[in-house]
Design an enzyme around this catalytic site. Structure first.
Site, PDB file in Angstrom:
ATOM      1  N   LYS A  29       0.840  -1.196   0.000  1.00 25.13           N
ATOM      2  CA  LYS A  29       0.000   0.000   0.000  1.00 25.13           C
ATOM      3  C   LYS A  29       0.880   1.253   0.000  1.00 25.13           C
ATOM      4  O   LYS A  29       2.097   1.167   0.225  1.00 25.13           O
ATOM      5  CB  LYS A  29      -0.939  -0.065   1.215  1.00 25.13           C
ATOM      6  N   TYR A  69     -12.276  -2.912  -3.283  1.00 22.39           N
ATOM      7  CA  TYR A  69     -12.804  -2.980  -1.918  1.00 22.39           C
ATOM      8  C   TYR A  69     -14.334  -2.910  -1.879  1.00 22.39           C
ATOM      9  O   TYR A  69     -14.906  -2.494  -0.876  1.00 22.39           O
ATOM     10  CB  TYR A  69     -12.208  -1.848  -1.073  1.00 22.39           C
ATOM     11  N   PHE A  77     -15.513   3.493   7.320  1.00 19.85           N
ATOM     12  CA  PHE A  77     -14.154   3.895   6.953  1.00 19.85           C
ATOM     13  C   PHE A  77     -13.886   3.821   5.445  1.00 19.85           C
ATOM     14  O   PHE A  77     -12.780   4.121   4.999  1.00 19.85           O
ATOM     15  CB  PHE A  77     -13.123   3.040   7.718  1.00 19.85           C
ATOM     16  N   ARG A 105      -1.444 -14.701   3.982  1.00 21.19           N
ATOM     17  CA  ARG A 105      -2.201 -14.019   5.041  1.00 21.19           C
ATOM     18  C   ARG A 105      -1.496 -14.175   6.392  1.00 21.19           C
ATOM     19  O   ARG A 105      -1.498 -13.268   7.213  1.00 21.19           O
ATOM     20  CB  ARG A 105      -3.629 -14.571   5.141  1.00 21.19           C
ATOM     21  N   THR A 111      -5.253  -7.828  10.604  1.00 18.56           N
ATOM     22  CA  THR A 111      -5.614  -6.541   9.989  1.00 18.56           C
ATOM     23  C   THR A 111      -5.156  -5.357  10.847  1.00 18.56           C
ATOM     24  O   THR A 111      -4.600  -4.392  10.329  1.00 18.56           O
ATOM     25  CB  THR A 111      -7.150  -6.480   9.787  1.00 18.56           C
ATOM     26  N   ARG A 122       2.881  -7.009   9.198  1.00 18.77           N
ATOM     27  CA  ARG A 122       2.198  -5.944   9.946  1.00 18.77           C
ATOM     28  C   ARG A 122       2.669  -5.898  11.400  1.00 18.77           C
ATOM     29  O   ARG A 122       2.775  -4.822  11.994  1.00 18.77           O
ATOM     30  CB  ARG A 122       0.683  -6.154   9.875  1.00 18.77           C
ATOM     31  N   ASN A 132      -1.752  -0.146   7.299  1.00 17.72           N
ATOM     32  CA  ASN A 132      -1.227  -1.492   7.587  1.00 17.72           C
ATOM     33  C   ASN A 132      -0.384  -2.093   6.459  1.00 17.72           C
ATOM     34  O   ASN A 132      -0.241  -3.304   6.349  1.00 17.72           O
ATOM     35  CB  ASN A 132      -2.340  -2.426   8.079  1.00 17.72           C
ATOM     36  N   HIS A 135      -1.632  -5.597   1.439  1.00 16.51           N
ATOM     37  CA  HIS A 135      -2.891  -6.320   1.218  1.00 16.51           C
ATOM     38  C   HIS A 135      -2.589  -7.733   0.746  1.00 16.51           C
ATOM     39  O   HIS A 135      -1.627  -7.941   0.004  1.00 16.51           O
ATOM     40  CB  HIS A 135      -3.727  -5.614   0.138  1.00 16.51           C
ATOM     41  N   GLU A 146      -8.771 -10.642  -8.092  1.00 12.78           N
ATOM     42  CA  GLU A 146      -7.975  -9.429  -7.881  1.00 12.78           C
ATOM     43  C   GLU A 146      -6.806  -9.357  -8.872  1.00 12.78           C
ATOM     44  O   GLU A 146      -6.478  -8.273  -9.368  1.00 12.78           O
ATOM     45  CB  GLU A 146      -7.488  -9.375  -6.424  1.00 12.78           C
TER      46      GLU A 146
HETATM   47  P1  ADP Z   1      -7.483  -7.305   5.488  1.00 10.04           P
HETATM   48  O1  ADP Z   1      -6.759  -6.256   4.679  1.00 10.04           O
HETATM   49  O2  ADP Z   1      -6.651  -7.776   6.662  1.00 10.04           O
HETATM   50  O3  ADP Z   1      -8.041  -8.432   4.653  1.00 10.04           O
HETATM   51  P2  ADP Z   1     -10.222  -6.185   5.664  1.00 10.04           P
HETATM   52  O4  ADP Z   1     -10.557  -6.878   4.377  1.00 10.04           O
HETATM   53  O5  ADP Z   1     -11.145  -6.340   6.827  1.00 10.04           O
HETATM   54  O6  ADP Z   1      -8.743  -6.578   6.172  1.00 10.04           O
HETATM   55  O7  ADP Z   1     -10.105  -4.629   5.381  1.00 10.04           O
HETATM   56  C1  ADP Z   1      -9.456  -4.149   4.247  1.00 10.04           C
HETATM   57  C2  ADP Z   1      -8.616  -2.952   4.612  1.00 10.04           C
HETATM   58  O8  ADP Z   1      -9.481  -1.888   5.017  1.00 10.04           O
HETATM   59  C3  ADP Z   1      -7.667  -3.154   5.789  1.00 10.04           C
HETATM   60  O9  ADP Z   1      -6.460  -3.797   5.426  1.00 10.04           O
HETATM   61  C4  ADP Z   1      -7.451  -1.727   6.247  1.00 10.04           C
HETATM   62  O10 ADP Z   1      -6.516  -1.049   5.408  1.00 10.04           O
HETATM   63  C5  ADP Z   1      -8.826  -1.120   6.018  1.00 10.04           C
HETATM   64  N1  ADP Z   1      -9.628  -1.165   7.242  1.00 10.04           N
HETATM   65  C6  ADP Z   1     -10.287  -2.240   7.740  1.00 10.04           C
HETATM   66  N2  ADP Z   1     -10.906  -1.922   8.894  1.00 10.04           N
HETATM   67  C7  ADP Z   1     -10.636  -0.609   9.133  1.00 10.04           C
HETATM   68  C8  ADP Z   1     -10.973   0.333  10.157  1.00 10.04           C
HETATM   69  N3  ADP Z   1     -11.743  -0.029  11.180  1.00 10.04           N
HETATM   70  N4  ADP Z   1     -10.503   1.595  10.054  1.00 10.04           N
HETATM   71  C9  ADP Z   1      -9.739   1.974   9.006  1.00 10.04           C
HETATM   72  N5  ADP Z   1      -9.373   1.142   7.995  1.00 10.04           N
HETATM   73  C10 ADP Z   1      -9.817  -0.126   8.058  1.00 10.04           C
END
Ligand code: ADP
Length: 169
Positions: A29, A69, A77, A105, A111, A122, A132, A135, A146
Site C-alpha cells: 500500500k 474494496y 471507513f 495471510r 488486519t 504488519r 497497515n 494487502h 484481484e
Molecule cells: P485485510 O486487509 O486484513 O483483509 P479487511 O478486508 O477487513 O482486512 O479490510 C481491508 C482494509 O481496510 C484493511 O487492510 C485496512 O486497510 C482497512 N480497514 C479495515 N478496517 C478498518 C478500520 N476499522 N478503520 C480503518 N481502515 C480499516
C-alpha cells in the site's frame, strides 16, 4: 469435536493447509512505498519460496480502488480507505504456490497491526489498521479476481524458478 462443532455451526478454521497450487494478489500500500519498505516486503514472500508472476509500481485510480474494496463499501471507513489506497503509488504483485493464499495471510498478519504477531509483516512494520502497509487476497477465488482486476493481459509471466525442486518435493 469436529462433528459437534459442525452440529452447532461453529466456525472451524481449515485444519490442514491447502496442497493446491494457488494464486494470490499481494499489494504494498502507499504507506509501504513511502516508508521504503518495498524490498523488505517483497523479500519475505521470496524467501518463503513462493513464485512471483507479476510486479508493477502503479498509481491506482479511484474507480479501481472502489471495485477492489467493493465488499466494504457500506463501512464507515470506506471513503478514508479509498483515499489512502489512491494517495500514492502501490506495488502490485501476483504470487503463486502451494497454499499461497493462506500462507501469505499468515506472513502478513492480523488486519490491526497491534494485534499482529511479531514476525509478521504488519506485526513488525506497522501500527494502525488504516496504515497497515500490505494487502493479501482472502481466498483463492478472490486471488484470481484481484489479479485479473489489477493486471492486464501480457503483464504476468509464466516461468520456472531454478530453486523449484529445492522448494517442492
Ligand atoms: P485485510 O486487509 O486484513 O483483509 P479487511 O478486508 O477487513 O482486512 O479490510 C481491508 C482494509 O481496510 C484493511 O487492510 C485496512 O486497510 C482497512 N480497514 C479495515 N478496517 C478498518 C478500520 N476499522 N478503520 C480503518 N481502515 C480499516
Amino acid at each position: 469435536a469436529f462433528r459437534k462443532a459442525r452440529k452447532a455451526r461453529v466456525f472451524l478454521p481449515r485444519l490442514v493447509a491447502s496442497m493446491e497450487v494457488e494464486e494470490t494478489y499481494i499489494m504494498i500500500k502507499p504507506d509501504g512505498v513511502q516508508r521504503g519498505l518495498v524490498g523488505e516486503i517483497i523479500s519475505r514472500f521470496e524467501k518463503k519460496g513462493f513464485k512471483l508472476t507479476g510486479l508493477k509500481l502503479f498509481q491506482c485510480p479511484t474507480e479501481l480502488a472502489q471495485e477492489h474494496y467493493k465488499d466494504l463499501q457500506s463501512k464507515p471507513f470506506f471513503p478514508k480507505l479509498i483515499s489512502y489506497i489512491t494517495s500514492g503509488p502501490v506495488v502490485c504483485m501476483a504470487w503463486e504456490g502451494v497454499g499461497v493464499v493462506t500462507s501469505a495471510r499468515k506472513l502478513i498478519g492480523a488486519t490491526n497491526p497491534l494485534n499482529a504477531e511479531p514476525g509478521t509483516i504488519r506485526g513488525d512494520l506497522a501500527v494502525q489498521t488504516g496504515r497497515n502497509v500490505v494487502h493479501g487476497s482472502d481466498s483463492p477465488e478472490n486471488g484470481k479476481r484481484e489479479i485479473a482486476l489489477w493486471f492486464k493481459e501480457g503483464e504476468l509471466c509464466e516461468w520456472t524458478p531454478v530453486q523449484e525442486p529445492w522448494v517442492k518435493e
